[in-house]
Design a protein around this motif. Structure first.
Motif, short mmCIF file in Angstrom:
data_model
loop_
_atom_site.label_atom_id
_atom_site.label_comp_id
_atom_site.label_asym_id
_atom_site.label_seq_id
_atom_site.Cartn_x
_atom_site.Cartn_y
_atom_site.Cartn_z
N MET A 1 5.50 14.64 -10.47
CA MET A 1 7.17 15.35 -10.75
C MET A 1 7.09 15.56 -12.63
SD MET A 1 9.70 12.82 -10.18
CE MET A 1 8.78 11.93 -8.59
N PHE A 2 6.80 14.18 -13.31
CA PHE A 2 7.04 14.50 -15.15
C PHE A 2 7.01 15.64 -15.34
CE2 PHE A 2 6.48 13.56 -19.27
CZ PHE A 2 6.67 13.24 -19.88
N THR B 1 6.65 18.13 -7.62
CA THR B 1 5.72 17.00 -7.26
C THR B 1 5.36 16.86 -6.52
OG1 THR B 1 8.37 15.96 -8.10
CG2 THR B 1 6.37 14.45 -6.20
N GLU C 1 1.18 5.07 -3.64
CA GLU C 1 1.98 6.12 -3.68
C GLU C 1 2.66 5.92 -5.04
OE1 GLU C 1 2.44 7.97 -0.32
OE2 GLU C 1 1.33 6.30 0.64
N GLY C 2 3.67 5.53 -5.09
CA GLY C 2 4.88 5.75 -5.98
C GLY C 2 4.48 6.25 -7.41
N PHE C 3 3.07 5.55 -8.15
CA PHE C 3 3.29 6.28 -9.69
C PHE C 3 2.24 7.47 -9.28
CE2 PHE C 3 0.64 6.32 -13.11
CZ PHE C 3 1.15 5.97 -13.74
N MET D 1 3.11 10.02 -7.48
CA MET D 1 4.75 10.84 -7.08
C MET D 1 5.53 11.58 -8.49
SD MET D 1 6.61 10.38 -4.27
CE MET D 1 6.62 11.51 -2.59
N VAL D 2 5.72 10.05 -8.85
CA VAL D 2 5.80 10.31 -9.94
C VAL D 2 5.74 10.94 -11.39
CG1 VAL D 2 6.70 9.03 -12.15
CG2 VAL D 2 7.17 8.16 -9.90
N SER E 1 1.02 -0.99 0.05
CA SER E 1 -0.02 0.01 -0.20
C SER E 1 0.76 1.01 -0.46
CB SER E 1 -1.00 0.30 1.01
OG SER E 1 -0.26 0.05 2.34
N GLY E 2 2.83 1.33 0.21
CA GLY E 2 2.93 2.17 0.43
C GLY E 2 3.58 2.45 -0.76
N ALA E 3 4.23 1.73 -1.25
CA ALA E 3 4.54 1.88 -2.91
C ALA E 3 3.55 2.01 -4.36
CB ALA E 3 5.29 -0.07 -3.33
#
Lengths: 195, 172
Positions: free
Chosen positions: B45-46, B140, B37-39, B41-42, B33-35
């Motif tokens: 930032m793009f 970001t 959040e990566g999408f 976030m990325v 569930s933490g991981a």
């Protein structure tokens, strides 16, 4: 500010290229920057997800807030606006530690997470808070015990003592780190000391 | 020191996982569930990175900086500053790879242990790519007004270069 910088970079670069008859260089640069950015983001994406996953474990187990409480007296002077025991102290300290060990791959995701948790404390979501700018300055001065990339480049050119560079780098980046913190504090006071 | 550096991440990860198991947390679910959040976030930032890389690349590849350096050279000679380090010092906040490429050239020409190479390496190693860090971090999380951040960042970079010019000779 960023707006002005961006416009001047493009205007100066483009006009110079056109005036010196290198319009083809301008063409490739305009079209290739999308690809360059995508490649960079594709490098960051898996690392960010991985570290967000690991840090979520630390958050849910309560380890992060425990670390935040321990580190509070140390970081409180640098970040007076962050309340005691707030999780952002945990992210900030892990980002600083990774930076010091020269682990950029871990430092960037942890720094992003720290910024995100600072954003949750921020009143005006579109304006940088004082703590955010302080944290940013800590990251831009590249305070680092082992500048890994430069040492390996020196080894490649068979330097007599490749890691010699680490000590002057450490001293100079630490002095500029202190300078950055002082300037940051003075400037934020001038700015009204708002959160 | 190298040992400490390579042990830091494994120990950090182990401590986090062992502590969570001790606290009876479902470590696997928590990670996933933490991981996730990566999408987002990325994704956020793009676009700011794209804008900045677009601008910086046009500027760097135009070669306009070389004219600027020629223009500044007489001033540096006057101040007894080796003019070869100027490109690295000025471009450091804009691009990390640009400085590394210049460093590579300097090692080739002057050798990695010469004064001039060490000075350039210290300038490269004692700072980070300020413009990139600002764009990445503030882009970001959606900050539009960066206030005095850029000024403090650049002023610190300038201070670092001056410190390097003063202190590096002491190591020789």
């Amino acid at each position: 500010m960023i707006n002005k910088l961006w416009v001047s970079l493009i205007l100066i670069g483009s006009l110079f290229l056109i005036l010196t008859g290198q319009a083809d260089v301008l063409n490739t640069q305009i079209l290739s920057s999308g690809k360059v950015t995508l490649e960079l983001v594709m490098q960051i994406f898996p690392l960010v997800s991985l570290w967000l996953g690991i840090m979520n474990i630390a958050k849910e187990s309560g380890l992060l807030s425990k670390v935040s409480k321990i580190i509070y007296p140390l970081l409180h002077k640098i970040f007076p606006d962050i309340p005691k025991g707030h999780e952002s102290f945990g992210y900030i300290s892990s980002n600083i530690l990774s930076n010091m060990f020269g682990l950029g791959n871990a430092a960037t995701p942890l720094g992003l997470k720290a910024m995100k948790s600072l954003q949750s404390l921020n009143k005006n979501k579109e304006e940088a808070s004082r703590s955010m700018i302080t944290f940013l300055i800590i990251n831009t001065c590249g305070f680092c015990i082992i500048p890994t990339t430069i040492i390996s480049l020196r080894m490649l050119y068979s330097s007599k003592d490749a890691s010699f560079i680490a000590i002057p780098c450490l001293i100079i980046s630490f002095i500029s780190f202190l300078f950055g913190l002082i300037i940051d504090r003075i400037w934020s006071k001038k700015d009204g000391g708002s959160k | 020191m190298k040992m400490a550096s390579s042990l830091f991440i494994p120990i950090l990860v182990l401590v986090i996982i062992i502590y969570a198991v001790y606290k009876k947390i479902n470590v696997y679910d928590s990670f996933v569930s933490g991981a996730k959040e990566g999408f987002p976030m990325v994704k956020s930032m793009f676009f700011s990175l794209l804008a900045m890389i677009f601008g910086v690349n046009i500027f760097l590849k135009s070669g306009v900086v070389n004219y600027f350096f020629d223009f500044l050279k007489p001033l540096l000679v006057l101040l007894h500053i080796p003019s070869q380090v100027l490109p690295i010092a000025i471009m450091r906040p804009l691009s990390g790879s640009f400085g590394l490429a210049l460093l590579n050239d300097m090692y080739k020409v002057y050798g990695p242990d010469s004064f001039i190479s060490v000075l350039a390496s210290v300038i490269q190693g004692s700072s980070d790519t300020t413009i990139y860090v600002i764009t990445l971090y503030f882009g970001t999380i959606g900050i539009k007004k960066i206030k005095y951040a850029l000024w403090v960042g650049l002023l610190t970079d300038l201070f670092m270069v001056i410190m390097a010019l003063i202190l590096v000779p002491l190591f020789f």
